[in-house]
Design a protein around this motif. Structure first.
Motif, mmCIF file in Angstrom:
data_model
loop_
_atom_site.group_PDB
_atom_site.id
_atom_site.type_symbol
_atom_site.label_atom_id
_atom_site.label_comp_id
_atom_site.label_asym_id
_atom_site.label_seq_id
_atom_site.Cartn_x
_atom_site.Cartn_y
_atom_site.Cartn_z
ATOM 1 N N VAL A 148 0.849 -1.189 0.000
ATOM 2 C CA VAL A 148 0.000 0.000 0.000
ATOM 3 C C VAL A 148 0.885 1.239 0.000
ATOM 4 O O VAL A 148 1.806 1.348 0.808
ATOM 5 C CB VAL A 148 -0.942 0.037 1.224
ATOM 6 N N GLU A 149 0.624 2.144 -0.914
ATOM 7 C CA GLU A 149 1.340 3.422 -0.976
ATOM 8 C C GLU A 149 0.495 4.463 -0.258
ATOM 9 O O GLU A 149 -0.583 4.832 -0.728
ATOM 10 C CB GLU A 149 1.563 3.830 -2.432
ATOM 11 N N ASP A 182 -2.655 5.047 8.261
ATOM 12 C CA ASP A 182 -2.562 3.753 8.946
ATOM 13 C C ASP A 182 -1.221 3.120 8.578
ATOM 14 O O ASP A 182 -1.113 2.376 7.613
ATOM 15 C CB ASP A 182 -3.717 2.845 8.527
ATOM 16 N N GLU A 183 -0.204 3.430 9.360
ATOM 17 C CA GLU A 183 1.144 2.953 9.064
ATOM 18 C C GLU A 183 1.253 1.438 9.141
ATOM 19 O O GLU A 183 2.165 0.846 8.561
ATOM 20 C CB GLU A 183 2.145 3.609 10.009
ATOM 21 N N HIS A 211 1.441 -4.758 6.988
ATOM 22 C CA HIS A 211 0.404 -5.772 6.783
ATOM 23 C C HIS A 211 -0.611 -5.278 5.758
ATOM 24 O O HIS A 211 -1.764 -4.975 6.106
ATOM 25 C CB HIS A 211 -0.286 -6.102 8.106
ATOM 26 N N PRO A 212 -0.216 -5.200 4.496
ATOM 27 C CA PRO A 212 -1.130 -4.672 3.470
ATOM 28 C C PRO A 212 -2.368 -5.531 3.269
ATOM 29 O O PRO A 212 -3.392 -5.043 2.789
ATOM 30 C CB PRO A 212 -0.262 -4.660 2.207
ATOM 31 N N GLU A 213 -2.293 -6.815 3.676
ATOM 32 C CA GLU A 213 -3.447 -7.696 3.501
ATOM 33 C C GLU A 213 -4.644 -7.253 4.348
ATOM 34 O O GLU A 213 -5.789 -7.605 4.061
ATOM 35 C CB GLU A 213 -3.080 -9.133 3.868
ATOM 36 N N ALA A 214 -4.399 -6.437 5.377
ATOM 37 C CA ALA A 214 -5.478 -5.984 6.250
ATOM 38 C C ALA A 214 -6.484 -5.133 5.486
ATOM 39 O O ALA A 214 -7.672 -5.124 5.802
ATOM 40 C CB ALA A 214 -4.916 -5.191 7.426
ATOM 41 N N VAL A 217 -7.345 3.695 5.371
ATOM 42 C CA VAL A 217 -6.026 4.082 4.864
ATOM 43 C C VAL A 217 -5.522 5.368 5.506
ATOM 44 O O VAL A 217 -4.364 5.453 5.917
ATOM 45 C CB VAL A 217 -6.062 4.252 3.332
ATOM 46 N N CYS A 218 -6.391 6.349 5.608
ATOM 47 C CA CYS A 218 -5.957 7.630 6.169
ATOM 48 C C CYS A 218 -7.160 8.426 6.676
ATOM 49 O O CYS A 218 -8.308 8.076 6.417
ATOM 50 C CB CYS A 218 -5.193 8.450 5.132
#
Length: 230
Positions: free
Chosen positions: A87-88, A126-127, A132-135, A146-147
């Motif tokens: 995730v970027e 959400d750092e 854990h990008p799968e979340a 995300v933010c």
């Protein structure tokens, strides 16, 4: 007269053959669409919680009591994209306008960018998603936020979003639109074709098994706000 009769006969034969070929092509196209059909029950979990606004670019907005706007990608995008490898995130303090790129997800070498549904300034990200990008795919409306954005022009932005019954109806129409989009694409992956013809489903998102061109077209047709100039 004989020459004219011969010419007319040839013309009639050509026209008849054209009709036969057109009918055959139409049947083949219909068969192709049926073979590529994703079962409707595959999208049963594509819903939206109460109080969540949806943007045409497939991001969601939830307004906190503090006034902050939490943003993430919706269940439809999560469903069709499937695996998320990275995730970027946006930068804290970044000023964004509705339609600007806000964040992106990565799947292998491919990326998909999502636009901001509102104007404002990014206040929190959400750092944990970096580790854990799968979340973001497991629970897009909770763990997958995300933010957060401190919104500006919120009243005007909300008029362009959907909520409650309107959001549910729109998601249903998006599923139908994706069905048509998917059926029109060449199915080069034989394994996926066999699974769909047997009434089954791929274990992940269907775009995982499609080519790069299909991925790009999906991003262009489904991940942009209606008023985006991008």
């Amino acid at each position: 007269m004989v020459a004219l009769f011969v010419i007319l006969t040839i013309v009639v034969c050509v026209m008849a053959d054209s009709v036969v070929q057109w009918t055959k092509a139409k049947k083949e196209a219909g068969a192709h669409a049926r073979e590529n059909k994703i079962p409707a029950y595959a999208f049963e979990d594509v819903t939206t919680p109460a109080g969540v606004f949806l943007d045409p670019g497939h991001t969601w907005v939830h307004l906190a009591h503090s006034g902050a706007a939490h943003v993430g990608l919706d269940a439809f995008a999560r469903k069709v994209v499937g695996r998320i490898d990275g995730v970027e995130l946006p930068a804290v303090g970044e000023e964004v306008h509705r339609g600007d790129k806000l964040f992106a997800i990565r799947q292998g070498e491919r990326t998909a960018s999502f636009q901001s549904p509102v104007d404002g300034v990014v206040t929190t990200v959400d750092e944990a998603l970096a580790r854990h990008p799968e979340a973001i795919g497991a629970d897009p409306y909770a763990m997958g936020w995300v933010c957060s954005i401190s919104p500006r022009n919120l009243a005007a932005n909300l008029k362009r979003l959907r909520i409650a019954d309107e959001a549910k109806s729109w998601l249903k129409s998006e599923v139908e639109r994706f069905q048509e989009f998917f059926a029109a694409r060449p199915l080069e992956n034989r394994a996926l074709g066999q699974v769909l013809q047997d009434g089954g489903l791929p274990t992940g998102g269907v775009l995982e098994l499609m080519d790069d061109e299909t991925w790009t077209l999906f991003c262009e047709e489904f991940l942009r706000s209606e008023d985006s100039e991008m």
